[in-house]
Scaffold this active site. Structure first.
Site, PDB file in Angstrom:
ATOM      1  N   GLY A  75      -8.675  -5.968  13.166  1.00 19.07           N
ATOM      2  CA  GLY A  75      -8.249  -6.043  11.756  1.00 19.07           C
ATOM      3  C   GLY A  75      -8.039  -7.517  11.353  1.00 19.07           C
ATOM      4  O   GLY A  75      -8.409  -8.394  11.883  1.00 19.07           O
ATOM      5  N   GLY A  90      -5.140  -8.701  11.825  1.00 18.41           N
ATOM      6  CA  GLY A  90      -4.248  -8.797  13.184  1.00 18.41           C
ATOM      7  C   GLY A  90      -5.259  -8.097  14.189  1.00 18.41           C
ATOM      8  O   GLY A  90      -6.062  -7.355  13.815  1.00 18.41           O
ATOM      9  N   GLU A 132      -3.257   4.467  10.280  1.00 17.57           N
ATOM     10  CA  GLU A 132      -1.587   4.354  10.458  1.00 17.57           C
ATOM     11  C   GLU A 132      -1.100   4.988   9.663  1.00 17.57           C
ATOM     12  O   GLU A 132      -0.147   5.579  10.212  1.00 17.57           O
ATOM     13  CB  GLU A 132      -1.586   2.622  10.630  1.00 17.57           C
ATOM     14  CG  GLU A 132      -2.255   2.020  11.694  1.00 17.57           C
ATOM     15  CD  GLU A 132      -2.357   0.549  11.471  1.00 17.57           C
ATOM     16  OE1 GLU A 132      -3.551   0.333  10.498  1.00 17.57           O
ATOM     17  OE2 GLU A 132      -1.980  -0.373  12.011  1.00 17.57           O
ATOM     18  N   ARG A 167      -4.111 -16.035  12.924  1.00 17.85           N
ATOM     19  CA  ARG A 167      -3.167 -16.139  14.046  1.00 17.85           C
ATOM     20  C   ARG A 167      -3.967 -16.864  15.248  1.00 17.85           C
ATOM     21  O   ARG A 167      -4.951 -16.383  15.647  1.00 17.85           O
ATOM     22  CB  ARG A 167      -2.482 -15.093  14.238  1.00 17.85           C
ATOM     23  CG  ARG A 167      -1.627 -14.838  13.221  1.00 17.85           C
ATOM     24  CD  ARG A 167      -0.641 -13.411  13.407  1.00 17.85           C
ATOM     25  NE  ARG A 167      -1.149 -12.194  12.262  1.00 17.85           N
ATOM     26  CZ  ARG A 167      -1.043 -11.048  12.590  1.00 17.85           C
ATOM     27  NH1 ARG A 167      -0.368 -10.667  13.497  1.00 17.85           N
ATOM     28  NH2 ARG A 167      -1.408 -10.284  11.617  1.00 17.85           N
ATOM     29  N   ARG A 211       6.120   1.811   7.309  1.00 17.51           N
ATOM     30  CA  ARG A 211       5.571   0.816   8.181  1.00 17.51           C
ATOM     31  C   ARG A 211       6.683  -0.211   8.494  1.00 17.51           C
ATOM     32  O   ARG A 211       6.808  -1.156   7.612  1.00 17.51           O
ATOM     33  CB  ARG A 211       4.141   0.423   8.008  1.00 17.51           C
ATOM     34  CG  ARG A 211       3.786  -0.465   9.187  1.00 17.51           C
ATOM     35  CD  ARG A 211       2.467  -0.783   8.910  1.00 17.51           C
ATOM     36  NE  ARG A 211       2.068  -1.659  10.217  1.00 17.51           N
ATOM     37  CZ  ARG A 211       0.737  -2.293   9.993  1.00 17.51           C
ATOM     38  NH1 ARG A 211       0.364  -2.668   9.123  1.00 17.51           N
ATOM     39  NH2 ARG A 211       0.414  -2.969  11.313  1.00 17.51           N
ATOM     40  N   HIS A 269      -7.977  -2.901  18.669  1.00 17.82           N
ATOM     41  CA  HIS A 269      -7.638  -2.762  17.166  1.00 17.82           C
ATOM     42  C   HIS A 269      -8.220  -4.165  16.522  1.00 17.82           C
ATOM     43  O   HIS A 269      -7.332  -5.123  16.814  1.00 17.82           O
ATOM     44  CB  HIS A 269      -6.116  -2.618  16.946  1.00 17.82           C
ATOM     45  CG  HIS A 269      -5.636  -2.606  15.376  1.00 17.82           C
ATOM     46  ND1 HIS A 269      -5.496  -1.499  14.844  1.00 17.82           N
ATOM     47  CD2 HIS A 269      -5.562  -3.479  14.575  1.00 17.82           C
ATOM     48  CE1 HIS A 269      -5.202  -1.828  13.411  1.00 17.82           C
ATOM     49  NE2 HIS A 269      -5.198  -3.080  13.379  1.00 17.82           N
ATOM     50  N   HIS A 325       0.753  -2.891  16.538  1.00 13.41           N
ATOM     51  CA  HIS A 325      -0.337  -1.892  16.329  1.00 13.41           C
ATOM     52  C   HIS A 325      -0.302  -0.385  17.012  1.00 13.41           C
ATOM     53  O   HIS A 325      -1.128   0.131  17.064  1.00 13.41           O
ATOM     54  CB  HIS A 325      -1.664  -2.381  16.778  1.00 13.41           C
ATOM     55  CG  HIS A 325      -2.074  -3.810  15.844  1.00 13.41           C
ATOM     56  ND1 HIS A 325      -2.549  -4.768  16.605  1.00 13.41           N
ATOM     57  CD2 HIS A 325      -2.025  -4.074  14.628  1.00 13.41           C
ATOM     58  CE1 HIS A 325      -3.107  -5.695  15.453  1.00 13.41           C
ATOM     59  NE2 HIS A 325      -2.577  -5.198  14.516  1.00 13.41           N
ATOM     60  N   LYS A 331       0.756  -1.131  -0.155  1.00 15.96           N
ATOM     61  CA  LYS A 331       0.053   0.041  -0.180  1.00 15.96           C
ATOM     62  C   LYS A 331       0.917   1.272   0.125  1.00 15.96           C
ATOM     63  O   LYS A 331       1.887   1.023   0.780  1.00 15.96           O
ATOM     64  CB  LYS A 331      -0.976   0.189   1.381  1.00 15.96           C
ATOM     65  CG  LYS A 331      -1.870  -1.069   1.357  1.00 15.96           C
ATOM     66  CD  LYS A 331      -2.869  -0.658   2.510  1.00 15.96           C
ATOM     67  CE  LYS A 331      -3.464  -1.994   2.968  1.00 15.96           C
ATOM     68  NZ  LYS A 331      -3.991  -2.182   4.211  1.00 15.96           N
TER      69      LYS A 331
END
Ligand code: ADP
Length: 430
Positions: A243, A245, A412, A274, A126, A241, A214, A42
């Site tokens: 998402g 993750g 973010e 996960r 990131r 958070h 995060h 991205k």
């Protein structure tokens, strides 16, 4: 490729009062933000401008953004301007975008329109893991890259791809200033009790500790609370958070004091693929049953969580309408574990003044938020306003709720743009 359009007046990312704060396009620093994952990259263009009314004295204005998905399979490029106008939506032959380098070159080409041919003053990346060394974003040089490379085993799904993008830029344009912004940095000052595992103390000294992730999302939410819910911004807030993750962060006065992810991004809540917190004895059992390192890693990172439990999907949008009993069980387990860990973090904070949901599931899934809040209800006095929740309004709790609950979009990338411009200024590169 579709014909690129010109750069529209930018809108502050993640804000619903964009026009109030639109600035003349030529002020400030242009920053390209890169978030490189395993099969997608991205990129976004931001202009960072001074704004005495903004927290920290500056504001990131989104100009254009895009992503390449399914690199190496069926690479698809989608990019748009701040006002939503499409720059491109095209699927390429795999031979043309076979790897991350090619994908990145293509994205930069696409976003040249967003940059208005102005080269960016810096690129902000990131980077998932900053280890014990980095409590803040950092200017990238070869020594930093080498150091971050050593953390790859702690974030095998993310770190190599983050670093590949950094190296690709360094090879192609060594003069460009690059800044690494870490998911771990926001938690770097958490107390020793929050960081410790119950291993011999020497392991803590060697860096085997709870870093948490995060952090860029939590930092953005902490700033945003001053506008959306100023009455709790300096209080005891738990942010979820949720998402692909998922983790929780307990904040006091906008600073992290505890979080659910650990040494790696496997710990804490169950996630899309996960497992979340797991008895370490289960890993020993897997080893004894003959599984090797890579098989265990794939199981824990890519085949567990909602996907593994449901056998249906890792995507909440597919699980919620599913008739499968296992899909229902997976969603039930997900909300159960989130509520349970909110209880744990509430103990750390000694009470809760507000709860915030964010990221893909947290921002969009009313049933998940309702499921978590129902479990908190009797203990926390949480009461959801069903209409506000269904409408994804910023405040989703009923007026009589003892603890107010919010759903706030995260940003973010905007946070990375702000850090990158700050590091650029501090390092006197501009
Ligand atoms: P990442 O962690 O990769 O940044 P996101 O924060 O974008 O991911 O979250 C992606 C996840 O959000 C998806 O896998 C999906 O499960 C979930 N999601 C997105 N929109 C919705 C929705 N309307 N309802 C339920 N879940 C959603």
């Amino acid at each position: 490729m579709s014909t690129p359009v010109g750069l529209a007046a930018g809108a502050p990312a993640g804000q619903d009062h964009a026009h109030e704060h639109a600035h003349p396009a030529q002020e400030g620093h242009v920053v390209l933000v890169v978030n490189a994952g395993s099969s997608s990259i991205k990129c976004s263009v931001y202009r960072v401008v001074d704004d005495p009314h903004a927290d920290g004295g500056s504001r990131a204005i989104f100009g254009a953004g895009g992503q390449i998905e399914s690199i190496g399979l069926t690479p698809r490029v989608v990019a748009h301007m701040a006002d939503g106008r499409l720059i491109v939506d095209e699927t390429f032959p795999v031979a043309q975008v076979s790897d991350h380098d090619a994908a990145f070159r293509l994205l930069r080409l696409v976003l040249a329109v967003g940059l208005r041919d102005t080269p960016p003053a810096a690129i902000g990346h990131r980077v998932v893991h900053g280890g014990a060394q980095h409590a803040d974003a950092v200017l990238i040089d070869d020594a930093v890259i080498d150091e971050l490379d050593k953390l790859t085993p702690l974030a095998p799904l993310h770190q190599p791809h983050n670093l590949a993008a950094i190296r690709a830029v360094r090879d192609a344009a060594p003069e460009l200033v690059q800044v690494a912004c870490f998911d771990t940095a926001f938690h770097a000052h958490n107390g020793v009790l929050s960081q410790l595992f119950g291993l011999p103390y020497s392991y803590f000294e060697k860096g085997i500790r709870r870093y948490g992730f995060h952090g860029l999302s939590y930092e953005y939410i902490a700033r945003r609370l001053h506008t959306v819910a100023p009455e709790i911004a300096r209080g005891r807030v738990i942010v979820a958070h949720l998402g692909n993750g998922a983790s929780l962060c307990a904040m006091r006065d906008g600073k992290s004091v505890e979080t659910t992810m650990g040494l790696t991004a496997l710990d804490g809540l169950p996630m899309g693929t996960r497992c979340g917190a797991l008895d370490a004895g289960a890993v020993l059992w897997m080893m004894e049953s003959g599984m090797d390192h890579d098989e265990i890693e794939t199981l824990l990172y890519q085949q567990s969580g909602l996907k593994g439990l449901s056998g249906v999907s890792s995507d909440m949008r597919e699980l919620l309408p599913s008739d499968s009993d296992r899909a229902k069980l997976a969603v039930e387990y997900y909300t159960y574990r989130i509520a349970q860990d909110i209880g744990k973090l509430a103990v750390t904070l000694g009470g809760v003044d507000g709860i915030v949901f964010t990221a893909g599931i947290g921002e969009n899934s009313a049933p998940v938020r309702a499921g978590v809040c129902a479990r908190l209800g009797s203990l926390f006095g949480v009461e959801v306003d069903d209409d506000a929740n269904r409408a994804n309004e910023p405040r989703i709790s009923a007026s009589g709720s003892r603890v107010p609950v919010f759903a706030i979009p995260t940003d973010e990338e905007g946070m990375i743009a702000l850090h990158t411009a700050r590091i650029l200024r501090e390092s006197h590169k501009v």
